[in-house]
Design a protein around this motif. Structure first.
Motif, PDB file in Angstrom:
ATOM      1  N   LEU A 186       0.829  -1.205   0.000  1.00  0.00           N
ATOM      2  CA  LEU A 186       0.000   0.000   0.000  1.00  0.00           C
ATOM      3  C   LEU A 186       0.869   1.264   0.000  1.00  0.00           C
ATOM      4  N   HIS A 187       0.579   2.180  -0.914  1.00  0.00           N
ATOM      5  CA  HIS A 187       1.356   3.423  -1.000  1.00  0.00           C
ATOM      6  C   HIS A 187       0.574   4.490  -1.766  1.00  0.00           C
ATOM      7  N   VAL A 188       1.089   5.704  -1.713  1.00  0.00           N
ATOM      8  CA  VAL A 188       0.589   6.797  -2.555  1.00  0.00           C
ATOM      9  C   VAL A 188       1.739   7.212  -3.451  1.00  0.00           C
ATOM     10  N   ASP A 189       1.463   7.475  -4.713  1.00  0.00           N
ATOM     11  CA  ASP A 189       2.532   7.864  -5.635  1.00  0.00           C
ATOM     12  C   ASP A 189       3.062   9.260  -5.291  1.00  0.00           C
ATOM     13  N   GLY A 190       4.339   9.485  -5.594  1.00  0.00           N
ATOM     14  CA  GLY A 190       4.944  10.796  -5.340  1.00  0.00           C
ATOM     15  C   GLY A 190       4.166  11.903  -6.056  1.00  0.00           C
ATOM     16  N   LEU A 239      -4.636   5.896  -2.276  1.00  0.00           N
ATOM     17  CA  LEU A 239      -3.834   4.787  -1.738  1.00  0.00           C
ATOM     18  C   LEU A 239      -4.065   3.590  -2.649  1.00  0.00           C
ATOM     19  N   HIS A 240      -3.009   2.863  -3.007  1.00  0.00           N
ATOM     20  CA  HIS A 240      -3.199   1.692  -3.862  1.00  0.00           C
ATOM     21  C   HIS A 240      -2.092   0.674  -3.636  1.00  0.00           C
ATOM     22  N   ARG A 241      -2.316  -0.550  -4.112  1.00  0.00           N
ATOM     23  CA  ARG A 241      -1.315  -1.604  -4.011  1.00  0.00           C
ATOM     24  C   ARG A 241      -1.529  -2.593  -5.145  1.00  0.00           C
TER      25      ARG A 241
END
Ligand code: NI
Length: 225
Positions: free
Chosen positions: A95-99, A157-159
């Protein structure tokens, strides 16, 4: 707003791209993210500077330039040149958010308003590898036919879930939109779709002309061009 854009690439174009991608060398995907992303990212990518990346990325952007649906939804101003990734043998991206800001090859900085994933493997050729995007409505699982693209706000948020069989190959990239605000962009998209339907039914009627005028006045007010 998330939007599925079908058939950005034909089956022949996908096959041509896959032949080039399957014959080239991949590097660790952690090379293109910051420290935070590196902790959760496990995949491989084509090097950003590779001539194959530039050539195939050009084909992706040329195909998108022919899509009126994509233009209407994204209102693109500038693109980060497309990259390519590959997941297999349990690889995944947590899980993360792109820069928020990316530098293009030409050294230009652009704000990432929208993220795009273009699928280059058929869903039945691999298990796992769903793109999961979280928004206020919940979690959306995305796994599209080869040649189809998903557009979603880069702030989401995505993965990517682990790929447990076969290989998931995609092109991914970001764009800065003429309209920064997601709600304003979504409103313009809905208005444009309504105008297209009205025009198909009534031609250049007074109503279509008036709505088209409203569309352009809103775009003039909200666009950063
Ligand atoms: Ni991402």
């Amino acid at each position: 707003m998330m939007l599925h854009i079908p058939e950005v690439l034909s089956a022949a174009q996908v096959n041509e791209m896959r032949a080039a991608l399957d014959a080239t060398d991949w590097v660790d995907g952690r090379e293109t993210v910051g420290a935070q992303g590196a902790q959760v990212k496990r995949n491989r990518q084509l090097p950003e500077q590779s001539p194959v990346t530039a050539q195939l990325g050009g084909l992706v952007l040329a195909a998108l330039a022919r899509s009126t649906l994509f233009f209407s939804a994204a209102l693109p101003l500038r693109f980060v040149p497309p990259l390519f990734n590959r997941y297999e043998g349990g690889e995944h991206y947590g899980l993360h958010v792109d820069g928020s800001v990316r530098r293009t090859g030409a050294g230009q900085q652009l704000r990432t308003d929208l993220s795009c994933t273009l699928f280059l493997a058929e869903p039945e050729d691999y298990d796992g590898g769903e793109l999961e995007v979280v928004d206020t409505y919940g979690v959306h699982e995305v796994k599209l036919p080869a040649g189809d693209l998903i557009l979603y706000p880069a702030s989401s948020l995505h993965r990517v879930t682990p790929v447990t069989r076969g290989a998931r190959v995609c092109s991914f990239f970001w764009l800065q939109s003429m309209v920064r605000d997601n709600a304003q962009r979504a409103m313009l998209f809905e208005l444009d779709q309504t105008i297209q339907k009205l025009r198909a039914r009534l031609g250049e009627s007074e109503e279509t002309v008036a709505l088209t005028g409203q569309y352009h006045n809103l775009l003039r007010m909200w666009s950063e061009v």
